[in-house]
Structures are given as structure tokens and as C-alpha cells.
Design a protein around this motif. Structure first.
Motif, PDB file in Angstrom:
ATOM      1  N   LYS A 120      47.632  33.305  42.991  1.00  0.00           N
ATOM      2  CA  LYS A 120      47.842  33.662  41.579  1.00  0.00           C
ATOM      3  C   LYS A 120      49.326  33.925  41.309  1.00  0.00           C
ATOM      4  O   LYS A 120      49.704  34.851  40.597  1.00  0.00           O
ATOM      5  N   MET A 121      50.165  33.088  41.886  1.00  0.00           N
ATOM      6  CA  MET A 121      51.617  33.244  41.740  1.00  0.00           C
ATOM      7  C   MET A 121      52.205  31.903  41.287  1.00  0.00           C
ATOM      8  O   MET A 121      52.766  31.154  42.088  1.00  0.00           O
ATOM      9  N   LYS A 122      52.065  31.612  40.010  1.00  0.00           N
ATOM     10  CA  LYS A 122      52.517  30.333  39.472  1.00  0.00           C
ATOM     11  C   LYS A 122      54.033  30.183  39.564  1.00  0.00           C
ATOM     12  O   LYS A 122      54.538  29.074  39.809  1.00  0.00           O
ATOM     13  N   LYS A 123      54.770  31.263  39.376  1.00  0.00           N
ATOM     14  CA  LYS A 123      56.231  31.179  39.449  1.00  0.00           C
ATOM     15  C   LYS A 123      56.691  30.797  40.853  1.00  0.00           C
ATOM     16  O   LYS A 123      57.633  30.015  41.030  1.00  0.00           O
ATOM     17  N   LEU A 124      56.019  31.349  41.849  1.00  0.00           N
ATOM     18  CA  LEU A 124      56.351  30.997  43.231  1.00  0.00           C
ATOM     19  C   LEU A 124      56.021  29.534  43.503  1.00  0.00           C
ATOM     20  O   LEU A 124      56.753  28.850  44.229  1.00  0.00           O
ATOM     21  N   ALA A 125      54.927  29.049  42.903  1.00  0.00           N
ATOM     22  CA  ALA A 125      54.557  27.637  43.055  1.00  0.00           C
ATOM     23  C   ALA A 125      55.627  26.735  42.457  1.00  0.00           C
ATOM     24  O   ALA A 125      55.932  25.659  42.987  1.00  0.00           O
ATOM     25  N   LYS A 126      56.204  27.163  41.349  1.00  0.00           N
ATOM     26  CA  LYS A 126      57.277  26.372  40.720  1.00  0.00           C
ATOM     27  C   LYS A 126      58.550  26.396  41.564  1.00  0.00           C
ATOM     28  O   LYS A 126      59.279  25.407  41.629  1.00  0.00           O
ATOM     29  N   VAL A 127      58.808  27.522  42.205  1.00  0.00           N
ATOM     30  CA  VAL A 127      59.952  27.601  43.123  1.00  0.00           C
ATOM     31  C   VAL A 127      59.749  26.621  44.272  1.00  0.00           C
ATOM     32  O   VAL A 127      60.667  25.880  44.657  1.00  0.00           O
ATOM     33  N   TYR A 128      58.528  26.603  44.807  1.00  0.00           N
ATOM     34  CA  TYR A 128      58.202  25.658  45.884  1.00  0.00           C
ATOM     35  C   TYR A 128      58.394  24.219  45.400  1.00  0.00           C
ATOM     36  O   TYR A 128      58.982  23.393  46.114  1.00  0.00           O
ATOM     37  N   ALA A 129      57.906  23.918  44.197  1.00  0.00           N
ATOM     38  CA  ALA A 129      58.016  22.563  43.649  1.00  0.00           C
ATOM     39  C   ALA A 129      59.477  22.149  43.479  1.00  0.00           C
ATOM     40  O   ALA A 129      59.847  20.991  43.733  1.00  0.00           O
ATOM     41  N   PHE A 130      60.315  23.084  43.049  1.00  0.00           N
ATOM     42  CA  PHE A 130      61.740  22.781  42.868  1.00  0.00           C
ATOM     43  C   PHE A 130      62.403  22.416  44.190  1.00  0.00           C
ATOM     44  O   PHE A 130      63.106  21.401  44.292  1.00  0.00           O
ATOM     45  N   PHE A 131      62.171  23.227  45.220  1.00  0.00           N
ATOM     46  CA  PHE A 131      62.782  22.946  46.515  1.00  0.00           C
ATOM     47  C   PHE A 131      62.223  21.656  47.120  1.00  0.00           C
ATOM     48  O   PHE A 131      62.954  20.901  47.772  1.00  0.00           O
ATOM     49  N   CYS A 132      60.943  21.412  46.901  1.00  0.00           N
ATOM     50  CA  CYS A 132      60.337  20.171  47.383  1.00  0.00           C
ATOM     51  C   CYS A 132      60.983  18.964  46.711  1.00  0.00           C
ATOM     52  O   CYS A 132      61.315  17.964  47.367  1.00  0.00           O
ATOM     53  N   LEU A 133      61.189  19.048  45.402  1.00  0.00           N
ATOM     54  CA  LEU A 133      61.817  17.959  44.651  1.00  0.00           C
ATOM     55  C   LEU A 133      63.238  17.706  45.140  1.00  0.00           C
ATOM     56  O   LEU A 133      63.640  16.547  45.364  1.00  0.00           O
ATOM     57  N   MET A 134      64.024  18.766  45.310  1.00  0.00           N
ATOM     58  CA  MET A 134      65.406  18.621  45.767  1.00  0.00           C
ATOM     59  C   MET A 134      65.458  18.032  47.180  1.00  0.00           C
ATOM     60  O   MET A 134      66.318  17.196  47.491  1.00  0.00           O
ATOM     61  N   SER A 135      64.532  18.459  48.024  1.00  0.00           N
ATOM     62  CA  SER A 135      64.479  17.948  49.391  1.00  0.00           C
ATOM     63  C   SER A 135      64.147  16.463  49.408  1.00  0.00           C
ATOM     64  O   SER A 135      64.744  15.690  50.166  1.00  0.00           O
ATOM     65  N   VAL A 136      63.219  16.061  48.555  1.00  0.00           N
ATOM     66  CA  VAL A 136      62.818  14.651  48.484  1.00  0.00           C
ATOM     67  C   VAL A 136      63.967  13.781  47.995  1.00  0.00           C
ATOM     68  O   VAL A 136      64.252  12.710  48.563  1.00  0.00           O
ATOM     69  N   LEU A 137      64.644  14.212  46.936  1.00  0.00           N
ATOM     70  CA  LEU A 137      65.728  13.400  46.367  1.00  0.00           C
ATOM     71  C   LEU A 137      66.896  13.247  47.343  1.00  0.00           C
ATOM     72  O   LEU A 137      67.614  12.241  47.310  1.00  0.00           O
ATOM     73  N   GLY A 138      67.078  14.221  48.208  1.00  0.00           N
ATOM     74  CA  GLY A 138      68.163  14.139  49.178  1.00  0.00           C
ATOM     75  C   GLY A 138      67.696  13.587  50.513  1.00  0.00           C
ATOM     76  O   GLY A 138      68.018  12.459  50.894  1.00  0.00           O
ATOM     77  N   MET A 139      66.892  14.377  51.233  1.00  0.00           N
ATOM     78  CA  MET A 139      66.452  14.027  52.584  1.00  0.00           C
ATOM     79  C   MET A 139      65.486  12.846  52.590  1.00  0.00           C
ATOM     80  O   MET A 139      65.586  11.949  53.432  1.00  0.00           O
ATOM     81  N   GLY A 140      64.548  12.828  51.648  1.00  0.00           N
ATOM     82  CA  GLY A 140      63.550  11.759  51.635  1.00  0.00           C
ATOM     83  C   GLY A 140      64.016  10.493  50.955  1.00  0.00           C
ATOM     84  O   GLY A 140      63.421   9.434  51.128  1.00  0.00           O
ATOM     85  N   ASN A 141      65.093  10.589  50.182  1.00  0.00           N
ATOM     86  CA  ASN A 141      65.562   9.434  49.423  1.00  0.00           C
ATOM     87  C   ASN A 141      66.898   8.922  49.956  1.00  0.00           C
ATOM     88  O   ASN A 141      66.971   7.918  50.659  1.00  0.00           O
ATOM     89  N   MET A 142      67.992   9.599  49.616  1.00  0.00           N
ATOM     90  CA  MET A 142      69.327   9.099  49.934  1.00  0.00           C
ATOM     91  C   MET A 142      69.567   8.974  51.438  1.00  0.00           C
ATOM     92  O   MET A 142      70.176   8.007  51.902  1.00  0.00           O
ATOM     93  N   THR A 143      69.073   9.946  52.192  1.00  0.00           N
ATOM     94  CA  THR A 143      69.248   9.899  53.646  1.00  0.00           C
ATOM     95  C   THR A 143      68.556   8.686  54.237  1.00  0.00           C
ATOM     96  O   THR A 143      69.107   7.978  55.091  1.00  0.00           O
ATOM     97  N   GLN A 144      67.323   8.425  53.795  1.00  0.00           N
ATOM     98  CA  GLN A 144      66.551   7.319  54.357  1.00  0.00           C
ATOM     99  C   GLN A 144      67.102   5.960  53.937  1.00  0.00           C
ATOM    100  O   GLN A 144      67.172   5.025  54.742  1.00  0.00           O
ATOM    101  N   SER A 145      67.485   5.826  52.670  1.00  0.00           N
ATOM    102  CA  SER A 145      68.045   4.541  52.220  1.00  0.00           C
ATOM    103  C   SER A 145      69.370   4.259  52.931  1.00  0.00           C
ATOM    104  O   SER A 145      69.686   3.105  53.249  1.00  0.00           O
ATOM    105  N   ASN A 146      70.141   5.320  53.202  1.00  0.00           N
ATOM    106  CA  ASN A 146      71.375   5.161  53.956  1.00  0.00           C
ATOM    107  C   ASN A 146      71.097   4.719  55.389  1.00  0.00           C
ATOM    108  O   ASN A 146      71.834   3.905  55.958  1.00  0.00           O
ATOM    109  N   SER A 147      70.011   5.227  55.963  1.00  0.00           N
ATOM    110  CA  SER A 147      69.628   4.846  57.323  1.00  0.00           C
ATOM    111  C   SER A 147      69.208   3.381  57.390  1.00  0.00           C
ATOM    112  O   SER A 147      69.479   2.696  58.378  1.00  0.00           O
ATOM    113  N   VAL A 148      68.540   2.895  56.328  1.00  0.00           N
ATOM    114  CA  VAL A 148      68.164   1.481  56.265  1.00  0.00           C
ATOM    115  C   VAL A 148      69.419   0.614  56.295  1.00  0.00           C
ATOM    116  O   VAL A 148      69.524  -0.355  57.064  1.00  0.00           O
TER     117      VAL A 148
END
Length: 480
Positions: free
Chosen positions: A135-163
Motif C-alpha cells: 500500500k505504498m504507491k509513492k514507493l512504487a513510483k520511485v521504483y518505476a523511475f529507477f527502473c526506467l533510468m536503468s533501462v535507458l542507460g544500462m539496458g539500452n545505450m550500453t547494449q547497443s554500444n556493445s553490439v
């Protein structure tokens, strides 16, 4: 700025974070009575149930989810990341990496069980149990924000650079050309949503894993006399206070545990997003699949990579690091090996690029609604192209920090909701064959229990009300 982020990263991924991961993994391992030690039960619930028909019409198959999660988390970490861990912590890191992954299997089970339990049409995965369970929606949004930032950097730019790096170093292909092709192909796939992503991953991931096993197997056969000494070296340096190579137990444990956490993502909650899209809404089954993912990714693939590098290279004398160490190891079988590892690295990275896009999409949707999903996809493709041409280290470091910070609310949530997690257990009141010997203390004599109705019709939760009279333990059957 880079120095500041490096300092923050060292704090985020420091000893307290790793202890939090290990504590959680140990806790759920003990609560489940070492479920990892029941391979037959895990097999029956995963690969053994692949061809069972589901009544659900919407969603992807369990095997597709398995391949999609593997494709997203394998990336280049299983090749370059393992090489980096060996360079930093020595051969002993392999032992601690395996131990870390073994216990983390139960973390993966627990978060996916909760992800299925609390997911609904509006919210899924880790967002669901943080919002609906805690029952902590604000914490869920914090999690979503960090997940999004991680994906755009580590899951996206890092991987395309590795290719780009892999194809440029192996075949001399221009990073600009690779970036255009990579971004374009990624766009075609992600426009089809999770179903198209799953179809691609289900076809490519098994093939690339099989090819990787074959290539690694060729090297193992070539250096077969070195395998036993290599295993002895791994074990000895894992426990030597100051190893011969100068690494020692502390470094081996530190980098081994870190590599285990980074490679399989157990504890980050990301895999729950894909498992929530499956047709099978049974939390226990999805938890079992998550365990198999950790086993395949780290215990199987990362360990194989490490052994190949240790027996095929003189890692300690040549001062090789990361991609250079992996390239030398696989080039020992000639150009075929060097070219193949380049292709595999590129494919691994691209599959991670595609798979992680869905994690980011669901995070973006949770934060801003599905009205702007097209904007997210456009942003994802632009960053994929940018990363393919040039991916600044600053982005890598920031994404790594976000990767660690998204683990905090997730680990907090699954520990708080631990009592709601149910583990597959035998319905016997005497020790089943699959019960580990160290769990026998939990079992009580059958005549000290009571049961609802007949033995044959006993409920799955083993709740007991009426005393069993003259019921010898020998005639009480177990059901695994």
C-alpha cells in the motif's frame, strides 16, 4: 562529474547493498527448506510442463517468458562481465558467484510469486506488490523511475554500444552503420509489443545459447587436461586468505557475489514484469521458472565462460581485461572462435536491448500512463542509435547507480511481504524422499497431527483438524 558518480556508485553497490541481497536470499532459502535442492520438482513445473495447454487466451507462453527474461538479462555481462570479475577478484570469484546465484534463486522465486499474486489489468510485476501489497504507491513510483533510468542507460545505450564494438572489433563494421541497423531492427520488434518481443526471443535465445555451449565445449575438449586443475584452483582461491595470485578470499567473495547479483538480476524485480504477461497465473509455477532463469544465466553460462577463460588464457600474467580476455580465450580455436564470439556478443547484447525495452515501457506506463507510449518508444530508439555510435561512461555509471537503487524498494517489499509467499511443499506428514536431511527437524510424527477428512482427499495446505488414529507413517503417501 564522473568522479562524483563513481563515488556514489561505490556506495550504492557497496557492502551494505550486497549484504541486503545475501540476507534476503538466505532468508527465503531457509523459509523454503532449500527448494533449490529439488531439481525434479523444479523441472516438472518448468520444462516438464511446457506443452500443457492453458485455459487463458491472452498472454505469452511460459517458455516465451523464460526466453524473454534470459534474453534481457544475459547481455554482454555473461562474457565481458565475467572476464572483468576474474581480472578483479581472481579464480575464486567463480565459486562465490555460483554460491550467490544458488541462494538468489529463492529471491527470484519470491518476487515472481508476489508479482503474479498482486498483478491485475492495470498494474503488473514489482509495481503491483509494492502498490497493492505494501500500500505504498509513492514507493512504487520511485521504483518505476529507477527502473526506467536503468533501462535507458544500462539496458539500452550500453547494449547497443556493445553490439557496435563487437562487430567493429571482429569484422571492422562501422559503428554508425551498426547503430542504424540496430535501432531500425529494434524499432520493428518493439512496435509489436510483448508478443512480438517474445516470439523473437523464443526463436533466437535458445539458438544462441546452444551455439555458445558448442563453442565453449570445443575449447573445453581442447584443454580437457586443464579442467580438473582449474576447478581445484577455483575452490582453493575462494578460501585462501591471501591467494598465490595475490587476490585472496575477500576480493574473490566481493567480486564473485557482485557478479552473481549483476548477471541474473534476482532481487531487482525486473523479471516480474515479463512473467506477469504469461498465460499461466500460478505464482508457484512462475517462481520455479524464475529459479531456472537464475540457474541458466549464472550457474550454467557464467560458470562455463569463467572456466573457458581460465583454462585457455594466462589471465594473470598478460594483464588482460574485459573483452580482451574473452576474445583471447575464444580465439584459441582460430578465426572461427574469434569471429563467433564477436557475433555471439553482438546477438547477446541486441537481445538484451530488445528485452529491456519492455521493462522500460511498463515503467514509463506506470509513471505517465499509456497515452505517451509512442514517445517512449521513439526515445528508446533514438538512445539506441546514440549508444551505438558513442556511449559515454557517464551514462553507464549513472545507469549502474539506478540499477542498484531500484533494488532497495524491491528487496524491502518482498521482505515485508514474506509471510504471503507460499512454497511448493510435499503433502506428506513424514519425510518425503526429496526432503533435505537438514530440514527433517521441521517434520513431526504423523500420529501427532490431525487431518481434514481422508488422507486421499487432504487439502493442499495440509491443514489438520481430526486426530489420525492408528495411521502408521509407512502408509501415508507423499505427493511431490
Amino acid at each position: 562529474m564522473q568522479n562524483f558518480l563513481d563515488a556514489v556508485g561505490s556506495v550504492v553497490w557497496g557492502a551494505p547493498m550486497l549484504i541486503f541481497f545475501i540476507f534476503t536470499a538466505l532468508r527465503f532459502t531457509l523459509k523454503s527448506s532449500f527448494l533449490q535442492l529439488h531439481p525434479i520438482k523444479i523441472f516438472k513445473s518448468t520444462l516438464g510442463s511446457m506443452f500443457k495447454k492453458s485455459n487463458e487466451k491472452s498472454g505469452i507462453s511460459q517458455f516465451s517468458a523464460f526466453c524473454s527474461v534470459l534474453g534481457a538479462c544475459i547481455g554482454t555481462g555473461n562474457i565481458v562481465g565475467v572476464a572483468t570479475a576474474l581480472f578483479s577478484g581472481g579464480p575464486g570469484t567463480v565459486f562465490w558467484m555460483i554460491i550467490s546465484a544458488f541462494f538468489s534463486m529463492m529471491t527470484a522465486y519470491s518476487e515472481n510469486y508476489l508479482g503474479i499474486k498482486y498483478s491485475n489489468d492495470k498494474v503488473c510485476g514489482a509495481f503491483s506488490y509494492i502498490e497493492n501489497g505494501l500500500k505504498m504507491k509513492k514507493l512504487a513510483k520511485v521504483y518505476a523511475f529507477f527502473c526506467l533510468m536503468s533501462v535507458l542507460g544500462m539496458g539500452n545505450m550500453t547494449q547497443s554500444n556493445s553490439v557496435s564494438d563487437a562487430l567493429n572489433s571482429s569484422f571492422g563494421i562501422s559503428p554508425f552503420v551498426t547503430a542504424i541497423f540496430c535501432a531500425g531492427l529494434c524499432l520493428i520488434i518493439i512496435l509489436g509489443g510483448m508478443k512480438r518481443i517474445a516470439k523473437v526471443q523464443t526463436f533466437i535465445v535458445p539458438l544462441m545459447c546452444i551455439f555458445y555451449f558448442i563453442l565453449s565445449g570445443i575449447i573445453l575438449v581442447k584443454y580437457k587436461t586443464e579442467i580438473i586443475p582449474c576447478i581445484k584452483l577455483i575452490i582453493s582461491e575462494a578460501f585462501t586468505l591471501r591467494a598465490v595470485s595475490g587476490f585472496g578470499m575477500y576480493k574473490a567473495a566481493r567480486y564473485g557475489i557482485s557478479r552473481g547479483v549483476f548477471s541474473n538480476e534476482a532481487g531487482l524485480g525486473s523479471s516480474t514484469i515479463i512473467h506477469a504477461q504469461t498465460k499461466d497465473k500460478n505464482g508457484e509455477n512462475q517462481g520455479m521458472w524464475a529459479m531456472l532463469e537464475v540457474f541458466t544465466d549464472t550457474i550454467l553460462m557464467c560458470s562455463l565462460t569463467a572456466v573457458v577463460m581460465l583454462i585457455a588464457t594466462d589471465y594473470n600474467k598478460n594483464n588482460l581485461f574485459g573483452a580482451e580476455l574473452s576474445a583471447q580465450a575464444y580465439s584459441t580455436v582460430g578465426f572461427l572462435g574469434k569471429g563467433s564470439i564477436g557475433i555471439l556478443t553482438a546477438v547477446f547484447a541486441f537481445m538484451s536491448l530488445v528485452g529491456c525495452s519492455f521493462y522500460g515501457e511498463k515503467s514509463f506506463e506506470y509513471l505517465f500512463g499509456n497515452k505517451y507510449i509512442k514517445f517512449y518508444r521513439l526515445l528508446y530508439i533514438i538512445l539506441a542509435f546514440t549508444g551505438g555510435v558513442n556511449s559515454p561512461k557517464l551514462v553507464w555509471t549513472f545507469a549502474d547507480i539506478c540499477n542498484g537503487l531500484m533494488a532497495v524498494p524491491n528487496l524491502f517489499a518482498i521482505n515485508c511481504l514474506a509471510k504471503e509467499i507460499i512454497y511448493p511443499k510435499s503433502r506428506t506428514r513424514c519425510a518425503p524422499k526429496s526432503t533435505p536431511i537438514f530440514a527433517l527437524w521441521k517434520l513431526s510424527p504423523p500420529w501427532s497431527h490431525t487431518a481434514k477428512g481422508s488422507l486421499k482427499g487432504a487439502s493442499a495446505d495440509n491443514s489438520i483438524d481430526e486426530p489420525l488414529v492408528n495411521a502408521p507413517a509407512a502408509i501415508i503417501t507423499s505427493e511431490s
